[in-house]
Motif scaffolding. Structure first.
Motif, PDB file in Angstrom:
ATOM      1  N   ALA A 252       0.854  -1.314   0.211  1.00 49.05           N
ATOM      2  CA  ALA A 252      -0.218   0.404   0.227  1.00 49.05           C
ATOM      3  C   ALA A 252       0.802   1.698  -0.183  1.00 49.05           C
ATOM      4  O   ALA A 252       1.520   1.342   0.608  1.00 49.05           O
ATOM      5  CB  ALA A 252      -0.957   0.063   1.135  1.00 49.05           C
ATOM      6  N   ARG A 253       0.498   2.506  -0.660  1.00 49.14           N
ATOM      7  CA  ARG A 253       1.259   3.502  -0.717  1.00 49.14           C
ATOM      8  C   ARG A 253       0.311   4.833  -0.500  1.00 49.14           C
ATOM      9  O   ARG A 253      -0.833   4.751  -0.665  1.00 49.14           O
ATOM     10  CB  ARG A 253       2.190   3.984  -2.185  1.00 49.14           C
ATOM     11  N   HIS A 254       0.696   5.446   0.132  1.00 46.21           N
ATOM     12  CA  HIS A 254       0.162   6.628   0.655  1.00 46.21           C
ATOM     13  C   HIS A 254       0.478   7.959   0.824  1.00 46.21           C
ATOM     14  O   HIS A 254       1.928   7.934   1.098  1.00 46.21           O
ATOM     15  CB  HIS A 254      -0.583   6.752   1.806  1.00 46.21           C
ATOM     16  N   ASN A 255       0.666   9.075   0.467  1.00 46.04           N
ATOM     17  CA  ASN A 255       0.686  10.353   0.186  1.00 46.04           C
ATOM     18  C   ASN A 255       0.403  11.159   1.884  1.00 46.04           C
ATOM     19  O   ASN A 255      -0.994  11.332   1.644  1.00 46.04           O
ATOM     20  CB  ASN A 255       0.408  11.432  -0.876  1.00 46.04           C
ATOM     21  N   LEU A 256       0.962  11.355   2.662  1.00 49.90           N
ATOM     22  CA  LEU A 256       0.810  12.151   3.410  1.00 49.90           C
ATOM     23  C   LEU A 256       0.332  13.546   2.994  1.00 49.90           C
ATOM     24  O   LEU A 256      -1.205  13.686   3.820  1.00 49.90           O
ATOM     25  CB  LEU A 256       1.673  12.718   4.409  1.00 49.90           C
ATOM     26  N   LYS A 257       0.601  14.028   2.075  1.00 47.46           N
ATOM     27  CA  LYS A 257      -0.500  15.289   1.513  1.00 47.46           C
ATOM     28  C   LYS A 257      -0.899  14.225  -0.172  1.00 47.46           C
ATOM     29  O   LYS A 257       0.382  14.418  -0.911  1.00 47.46           O
ATOM     30  CB  LYS A 257       0.557  16.273   1.451  1.00 47.46           C
ATOM     31  N   LYS A 258      -2.423  15.038  -0.182  1.00 45.60           N
ATOM     32  CA  LYS A 258      -2.605  13.777  -0.967  1.00 45.60           C
ATOM     33  C   LYS A 258      -3.301  15.304  -2.290  1.00 45.60           C
ATOM     34  O   LYS A 258      -3.251  15.032  -3.353  1.00 45.60           O
ATOM     35  CB  LYS A 258      -4.003  13.231  -0.978  1.00 45.60           C
ATOM     36  N   GLN A 259      -3.288  16.280  -1.794  1.00 44.30           N
ATOM     37  CA  GLN A 259      -2.763  17.172  -3.083  1.00 44.30           C
ATOM     38  C   GLN A 259      -1.518  17.467  -3.972  1.00 44.30           C
ATOM     39  O   GLN A 259      -0.421  16.837  -3.444  1.00 44.30           O
ATOM     40  CB  GLN A 259      -3.256  18.568  -2.501  1.00 44.30           C
ATOM     41  N   VAL A 260      -1.448  17.337  -5.610  1.00 43.77           N
ATOM     42  CA  VAL A 260      -1.084  17.779  -6.073  1.00 43.77           C
ATOM     43  C   VAL A 260       0.492  18.998  -5.491  1.00 43.77           C
ATOM     44  O   VAL A 260      -0.022  19.615  -5.224  1.00 43.77           O
ATOM     45  CB  VAL A 260      -0.859  17.066  -7.571  1.00 43.77           C
ATOM     46  N   GLY A 261       1.420  18.736  -5.433  1.00 43.27           N
ATOM     47  CA  GLY A 261       2.725  19.458  -5.485  1.00 43.27           C
ATOM     48  C   GLY A 261       3.442  19.900  -6.521  1.00 43.27           C
ATOM     49  O   GLY A 261       3.690  19.157  -7.715  1.00 43.27           O
ATOM     50  N   GLY A 262       4.755  20.036  -5.587  1.00 44.78           N
ATOM     51  CA  GLY A 262       6.265  20.373  -6.570  1.00 44.78           C
ATOM     52  C   GLY A 262       7.357  19.561  -6.667  1.00 44.78           C
ATOM     53  O   GLY A 262       6.927  18.061  -6.354  1.00 44.78           O
ATOM     54  N   SER A 263       8.143  20.362  -7.243  1.00 44.36           N
ATOM     55  CA  SER A 263       9.226  18.796  -7.074  1.00 44.36           C
ATOM     56  C   SER A 263       9.892  18.976  -5.378  1.00 44.36           C
ATOM     57  O   SER A 263      10.466  17.115  -5.331  1.00 44.36           O
ATOM     58  CB  SER A 263      10.447  19.664  -7.972  1.00 44.36           C
ATOM     59  N   SER A 264       9.388  19.400  -4.528  1.00 46.40           N
ATOM     60  CA  SER A 264      10.213  19.646  -3.603  1.00 46.40           C
ATOM     61  C   SER A 264       8.386  20.132  -3.090  1.00 46.40           C
ATOM     62  O   SER A 264       7.353  21.469  -2.783  1.00 46.40           O
ATOM     63  CB  SER A 264      11.565  20.128  -3.231  1.00 46.40           C
ATOM     64  N   ILE A 265       8.294  20.065  -1.277  1.00 45.55           N
ATOM     65  CA  ILE A 265       7.547  19.982  -0.310  1.00 45.55           C
ATOM     66  C   ILE A 265       8.256  21.065   0.819  1.00 45.55           C
ATOM     67  O   ILE A 265       9.079  20.130   1.326  1.00 45.55           O
ATOM     68  CB  ILE A 265       6.582  19.117  -0.133  1.00 45.55           C
ATOM     69  N   SER A 266       8.143  22.132   1.672  1.00 41.72           N
ATOM     70  CA  SER A 266       9.114  23.064   2.602  1.00 41.72           C
ATOM     71  C   SER A 266       8.180  21.799   4.021  1.00 41.72           C
ATOM     72  O   SER A 266       7.288  21.336   3.797  1.00 41.72           O
ATOM     73  CB  SER A 266       8.865  24.307   2.932  1.00 41.72           C
ATOM     74  N   PRO A 267       9.005  21.913   4.669  1.00 36.75           N
ATOM     75  CA  PRO A 267       8.715  20.820   6.017  1.00 36.75           C
ATOM     76  C   PRO A 267       7.510  21.963   6.654  1.00 36.75           C
ATOM     77  O   PRO A 267       6.754  20.762   7.021  1.00 36.75           O
ATOM     78  CB  PRO A 267       9.537  21.101   6.962  1.00 36.75           C
ATOM     79  N   THR A 268       6.786  22.761   6.655  1.00 39.39           N
ATOM     80  CA  THR A 268       5.790  23.980   7.099  1.00 39.39           C
ATOM     81  C   THR A 268       4.520  23.040   6.592  1.00 39.39           C
ATOM     82  O   THR A 268       4.057  23.321   7.013  1.00 39.39           O
ATOM     83  CB  THR A 268       6.551  25.628   6.826  1.00 39.39           C
ATOM     84  N   GLU A 269       4.788  23.233   5.166  1.00 37.53           N
ATOM     85  CA  GLU A 269       3.887  23.118   4.510  1.00 37.53           C
ATOM     86  C   GLU A 269       3.122  21.543   4.526  1.00 37.53           C
ATOM     87  O   GLU A 269       2.430  20.859   5.212  1.00 37.53           O
ATOM     88  CB  GLU A 269       3.638  23.544   2.665  1.00 37.53           C
ATOM     89  N   LEU A 270       4.304  20.992   5.152  1.00 39.46           N
ATOM     90  CA  LEU A 270       3.762  19.141   5.041  1.00 39.46           C
ATOM     91  C   LEU A 270       3.414  19.062   6.685  1.00 39.46           C
ATOM     92  O   LEU A 270       2.407  18.728   6.606  1.00 39.46           O
ATOM     93  CB  LEU A 270       4.940  18.128   4.949  1.00 39.46           C
ATOM     94  N   LYS A 271       3.533  19.575   7.833  1.00 33.13           N
ATOM     95  CA  LYS A 271       2.896  19.815   8.933  1.00 33.13           C
ATOM     96  C   LYS A 271       2.064  20.553   8.399  1.00 33.13           C
ATOM     97  O   LYS A 271       1.170  19.493   9.373  1.00 33.13           O
ATOM     98  CB  LYS A 271       4.157  20.661   9.718  1.00 33.13           C
ATOM     99  N   THR A 272       1.616  21.224   7.942  1.00 31.96           N
ATOM    100  CA  THR A 272       0.316  22.005   8.165  1.00 31.96           C
ATOM    101  C   THR A 272      -0.520  21.098   7.189  1.00 31.96           C
ATOM    102  O   THR A 272      -1.968  20.896   6.954  1.00 31.96           O
ATOM    103  CB  THR A 272       0.623  23.217   7.206  1.00 31.96           C
ATOM    104  N   SER A 273      -0.083  20.587   6.388  1.00 37.00           N
ATOM    105  CA  SER A 273      -0.963  19.864   5.511  1.00 37.00           C
ATOM    106  C   SER A 273      -1.870  18.174   6.391  1.00 37.00           C
ATOM    107  O   SER A 273      -2.570  18.387   6.860  1.00 37.00           O
ATOM    108  CB  SER A 273      -1.130  18.880   4.395  1.00 37.00           C
ATOM    109  N   VAL A 274      -0.314  17.953   7.332  1.00 34.05           N
ATOM    110  CA  VAL A 274      -1.180  16.488   8.012  1.00 34.05           C
ATOM    111  C   VAL A 274      -1.633  16.946   9.007  1.00 34.05           C
ATOM    112  O   VAL A 274      -2.631  16.631   9.608  1.00 34.05           O
ATOM    113  CB  VAL A 274       0.469  16.331   8.416  1.00 34.05           C
ATOM    114  N   GLU A 275      -1.451  18.375   9.932  1.00 33.85           N
ATOM    115  CA  GLU A 275      -1.986  19.167  10.590  1.00 33.85           C
ATOM    116  C   GLU A 275      -3.646  18.876  10.297  1.00 33.85           C
ATOM    117  O   GLU A 275      -4.592  18.779  10.992  1.00 33.85           O
ATOM    118  CB  GLU A 275      -1.229  19.933  11.438  1.00 33.85           C
TER     119      GLU A 275
END
Length: 374
Positions: A252-275
């Motif tokens: 099984a494979r899961h993205n923590l942020k399921k909206q499409v993104g770019g070549s990288s994601i900042s720790p802040t954006e990932l944290k906000t999305s997960v919250e």
């Protein structure tokens, strides 16, 4: 919050004095039953009383303790043991509600359950004004593989559903069902992750992608699926071994942020999305109930923050390993698959950490009747 719950429980259990000394440690343990604190049989009775109290005083707790608008009511695992009906012990949190609704809508069909949860994810995102495509995820399809032609003339590999749920259940029984957590999808369209193959696009001959991303995922899942009875992992696999395994094994494979993104994601954006949206991935993981979770967000706590909502009694063994004695699930934290590190070094680091854990906890060694470790 737990202090309030314990006080309510103590009206019937008379154990405030024993529990109070644990209160300051509870904030990060909110998803664990009181039994984790070492209170034994007495804690089980407290836990039952406490959960009932949660149902009665949840509104008051919310007003007094939330502040940031998040639901932090303790969650009781739907996989707890000791003969207690787990569903009756689970307070109504968002994660539990999603799990219940998915089962009601889709029965035991894991792919349909994921579809329902993803639809709810998308609905909330749209309600928040986020119109980016959602990349579906879940069990990787194990049906027919075909080479397709896109409107712009580019070619890509696709795979339809077929047999993955049966393979998943068999792997579960052997302790080898593996879920992989990644950050987000680098794509503008939001393609369905469940159809990925690890083959190189624009290559109709079916050549495997030799980039680090699939090289690492193939090697790591191969190693974790082939643990020997003595708790050792195989040596670093060849490109072909890893690629073939990733294409055939139940994963099984899961993205923590399921909206499409770019070549990288900042720790802040990932944290906000997960919250904001982490409950959806947590619900998927509860429904799938993998034996092993390969968390590729080791550089942050994003994966762990989701896993704390889905795994009862999660605790830390080392920087690379978390586990639960209650659910017998092992979390292996590794580096992002595209990290600019040697894939062999990443694998050997994981290998060493897993072997150290299994030496200390041999009861976590998967069943090996069908182990193809060579």
């Amino acid at each position: 919050m737990i202090e309030t719950i314990v006080k309510a429980a103590a009206e019937t259990a008379k154990k405030v004095a024993e529990v109070q000394k644990q209160v300051n440690e509870v904030r990060n343990e909110a998803n664990k039953p009181l039994e984790v604190f070492g209170l034994g049989e007495e804690a089980k009775q407290l836990e039952k009383a406490a959960v009932q109290s949660v149902l009665e005083i949840k509104d008051d707790i919310t007003k007094m303790l939330i502040g940031d608008g998040k639901d932090i009511t303790p969650e009781v695992s739907n996989r707890s043991s000791e003969g207690v009906n787990p569903e009756s012990l689970r307070p109504e949190t968002k994660v539990n509600q999603l799990v219940s609704e998915a089962r009601e809508q889709a029965g035991d069909d894991l792919q349909a359950q994921s579809d329902y949860i993803l639809s709810q994810y998308k609905e909330e995102a749209l309600g928040n004004g986020d119109t980016r495509p959602i990349a579906p995820d879940g069990l990787l399809n194990r049906g027919e593989i075909t080479y397709e032609q896109a409107p712009d003339g580019t070619g890509y590999w696709e795979r339809v559903s077929g047999g993955e749920q049966e393979k998943w259940k068999e792997a579960q029984s052997e302790g080898k069902a593996i879920a992989v957590l990644t950050k987000d999808q680098y794509d503008a369209t939001g393609y369905d992750l469940r159809g990925e193959t690890g083959r190189k696009n624009d290559s109709p001959i079916g050549q495997y992608d030799k980039g680090n991303f699939f090289r690492n995922l193939g090697a790591d899942t191969y190693g974790l699926s082939n643990i020997s009875p003595d708790g050792t992992l195989p040596e670093y696999p060849t490109q072909e071994q890893g690629a073939k395994h990733y294409e055939e094994a139940p994963i099984a494979r899961h993205n923590l942020k399921k909206q499409v993104g770019g070549s990288s994601i900042s720790p802040t954006e990932l944290k906000t999305s997960v919250e904001q949206y982490g409950d959806y991935t947590a619900a998927q993981l509860i429904l799938e109930n993998p034996n092993i979770i390969l968390d590729t967000t080791r550089a942050s706590d994003a994966g762990i923050s989701v896993l704390e909502k889905s795994i009862q009694g999660l605790q830390k063994f080392s920087e690379g390993i978390y586990y639960s004695d209650e659910t017998k699930q092992m979390v292996v934290r590794t580096y992002h698959p595209s990290a600019r590190m040697s894939p062999e070094k990443i694998y050997n680091t994981m290998k060493s950490e897993v072997e150290s854990f299994l030496k200390a906890h041999p009861d976590f060694v998967p069943h090996t009747e069908n182990n193809d470790n060579k």
